[in-house]
Scaffold this motif. Sequence first.
Motif, mmCIF file in Angstrom:
data_model
loop_
_atom_site.group_PDB
_atom_site.id
_atom_site.type_symbol
_atom_site.label_atom_id
_atom_site.label_comp_id
_atom_site.label_asym_id
_atom_site.label_seq_id
_atom_site.Cartn_x
_atom_site.Cartn_y
_atom_site.Cartn_z
ATOM 1 N N GLU A 80 17.772 33.557 57.442
ATOM 2 C CA GLU A 80 16.509 34.238 57.180
ATOM 3 C C GLU A 80 16.123 34.056 55.715
ATOM 4 N N LEU A 81 14.848 34.269 55.427
ATOM 5 C CA LEU A 81 14.345 34.099 54.066
ATOM 6 C C LEU A 81 15.065 34.996 53.064
ATOM 7 N N GLU A 93 5.432 33.625 48.310
ATOM 8 C CA GLU A 93 4.664 32.518 48.884
ATOM 9 C C GLU A 93 5.505 31.656 49.825
ATOM 10 N N ARG A 94 6.810 31.914 49.885
ATOM 11 C CA ARG A 94 7.670 31.080 50.736
ATOM 12 C C ARG A 94 7.485 31.450 52.200
ATOM 13 N N VAL A 95 7.414 30.404 53.055
ATOM 14 C CA VAL A 95 7.234 30.587 54.496
ATOM 15 C C VAL A 95 8.495 30.210 55.252
ATOM 16 N N LYS A 96 9.087 29.068 54.913
ATOM 17 C CA LYS A 96 10.256 28.567 55.628
ATOM 18 C C LYS A 96 11.542 28.910 54.884
ATOM 19 N N PRO A 97 12.677 28.937 55.605
ATOM 20 C CA PRO A 97 13.982 29.120 54.952
ATOM 21 C C PRO A 97 14.273 28.000 53.961
ATOM 22 N N GLU A 223 33.429 26.838 49.595
ATOM 23 C CA GLU A 223 33.819 27.364 48.293
ATOM 24 C C GLU A 223 32.834 26.952 47.202
ATOM 25 N N CYS A 224 32.283 25.749 47.348
ATOM 26 C CA CYS A 224 31.360 25.226 46.336
ATOM 27 C C CYS A 224 29.907 25.577 46.633
ATOM 28 N N LEU A 225 29.594 25.800 47.891
ATOM 29 C CA LEU A 225 28.211 25.924 48.325
ATOM 30 C C LEU A 225 27.517 27.143 47.721
ATOM 31 N N GLN A 226 28.208 28.271 47.655
ATOM 32 C CA GLN A 226 27.586 29.488 47.132
ATOM 33 C C GLN A 226 27.143 29.303 45.684
ATOM 34 N N ASP A 227 28.022 28.760 44.853
ATOM 35 C CA ASP A 227 27.669 28.552 43.447
ATOM 36 C C ASP A 227 26.533 27.550 43.313
ATOM 37 N N MET A 228 26.536 26.534 44.145
ATOM 38 C CA MET A 228 25.476 25.532 44.084
ATOM 39 C C MET A 228 24.134 26.120 44.507
ATOM 40 N N PHE A 229 24.158 27.043 45.475
ATOM 41 C CA PHE A 229 22.920 27.670 45.916
ATOM 42 C C PHE A 229 22.356 28.573 44.822
ATOM 43 N N ILE A 230 23.234 29.289 44.141
ATOM 44 C CA ILE A 230 22.782 30.130 43.031
ATOM 45 C C ILE A 230 22.127 29.271 41.948
ATOM 46 N N ASP A 231 22.740 28.146 41.651
ATOM 47 C CA ASP A 231 22.173 27.235 40.651
ATOM 48 C C ASP A 231 20.824 26.694 41.127
ATOM 49 N N PHE A 232 20.738 26.382 42.415
ATOM 50 C CA PHE A 232 19.471 25.907 42.987
ATOM 51 C C PHE A 232 18.373 26.963 42.819
ATOM 52 N N LEU A 233 18.682 28.209 43.121
ATOM 53 C CA LEU A 233 17.683 29.270 43.023
ATOM 54 C C LEU A 233 17.223 29.474 41.576
ATOM 55 N N LYS A 234 18.138 29.393 40.640
ATOM 56 C CA LYS A 234 17.771 29.551 39.229
ATOM 57 C C LYS A 234 16.739 28.499 38.807
ATOM 58 N N LYS A 235 16.874 27.305 39.367
ATOM 59 C CA LYS A 235 16.004 26.203 38.959
ATOM 60 C C LYS A 235 14.739 26.078 39.816
ATOM 61 N N ASN A 236 14.789 26.566 41.077
ATOM 62 C CA ASN A 236 13.730 26.218 42.017
ATOM 63 C C ASN A 236 13.046 27.382 42.729
ATOM 64 N N ASN A 237 13.482 28.612 42.503
ATOM 65 C CA ASN A 237 12.935 29.701 43.297
ATOM 66 C C ASN A 237 11.450 29.955 43.035
ATOM 67 N N ASP A 238 10.929 29.435 41.918
ATOM 68 C CA ASP A 238 9.498 29.565 41.652
ATOM 69 C C ASP A 238 8.668 28.631 42.522
ATOM 70 N N ASN A 239 9.328 27.649 43.118
ATOM 71 C CA ASN A 239 8.636 26.695 43.995
ATOM 72 C C ASN A 239 8.833 27.133 45.443
ATOM 73 N N PRO A 240 7.802 27.639 46.120
ATOM 74 C CA PRO A 240 7.972 28.175 47.482
ATOM 75 C C PRO A 240 8.287 27.118 48.533
ATOM 76 N N LYS A 241 8.180 25.840 48.185
ATOM 77 C CA LYS A 241 8.467 24.774 49.144
ATOM 78 C C LYS A 241 9.771 24.051 48.839
ATOM 79 N N SER A 242 10.488 24.485 47.824
ATOM 80 C CA SER A 242 11.756 23.840 47.488
ATOM 81 C C SER A 242 12.783 24.091 48.582
ATOM 82 N N GLU A 243 13.673 23.107 48.794
ATOM 83 C CA GLU A 243 14.670 23.223 49.850
ATOM 84 C C GLU A 243 16.049 22.816 49.336
ATOM 85 N N PHE A 244 17.031 23.552 49.771
ATOM 86 C CA PHE A 244 18.438 23.311 49.431
ATOM 87 C C PHE A 244 19.043 22.527 50.590
ATOM 88 N N GLN A 245 19.035 21.198 50.460
ATOM 89 C CA GLN A 245 19.371 20.332 51.582
ATOM 90 C C GLN A 245 20.778 19.764 51.464
#
Length: 290
Positions: A80-81, A93-97, A223-245
């Motif tokens: 979920e979002l 502004e984010r619509v998709k996960p 083990e690595c994914l959680q930290d990487m997601f936090i780093d992704f959000l710090k850099k990209n959460n202002d972009n509602p279309k950014s995706e953690f792929q």
Amino acid sequence: MKPTLLILAAGMGSRYGGLKQLDHLGPNGETIMDYSVNDAIAAGYGKVVFVIRKSMEDDFKKFILSKYCDKIATDYVFQELDALPDGFSVNPERVKPYGTAHAILMAKDAIHEPFTVINADDFYGKNSFRTMAQFLLQKQDSDRPQFSMVGYQLRNTLSEHGSVSRGVCQTDNQHNLVSITEMTKISRTANGIQNVDDNGITNLAEDTVVSMNFWGFTPYFFECLQDMFIDFLKKNNDNPKSEFQIPTVVNHFLQSKTADIKVLVTDAQWFGVTYQEDRPLVVEKLKNLR
């Protein structure tokens, strides 16, 4: 320890026009997920975990999980979002996960063994599951984690009804993955197979190895994914279309040299329902399976 199959089934299905994960495509009303689960059971998997949305839960339990209660252990988790680490909030502004790697992260408390990740709406073929299971069951003999990916030849993964997104892979002579580049506008043209986007035109060979999101990981991946997601959000959460792929995460492991990823190449004919117009062909192929 038997591997687990993780099925990503929370996609919005916007191009297809509906919940294709629950579409009855087989001759006896099977979904594509049904074929994947049965192929996984035959290959020796011990559990299936599904990533779904809460809005799908009732239909999912009724039409999907009920089929497997006496065949294989099952579980499901939600993407979920608002499934974010502490300290982060959803961009209004984010619509998709947040993408496929975020979907995998949702399963970190449900999986404690080597596991395979697949899309719910892709048909991969029996041999792919057997090949992946054999790899996951091997004893790792390296200091670095050994992950894997089933690679498909690009010509076997196209749609006749529009462009597709594929992870274009580069490998070394030992079939280790060197890099993966997400290309989102691949189609067959009069000039061959091309990706056409804002960066220009990229010509691609028929036998280019591509990812169809058929991955093999160990629990170390979480083990690595959680930290990487936090780093992704710090850099990209202002972009509602950014995706953690997944390709972003995989490239991190490759560039940091913290994991090796073996590409298990197959000549299998992938098929799926990217577009509504793909449906009749998929129905016919499933009908003719032996």
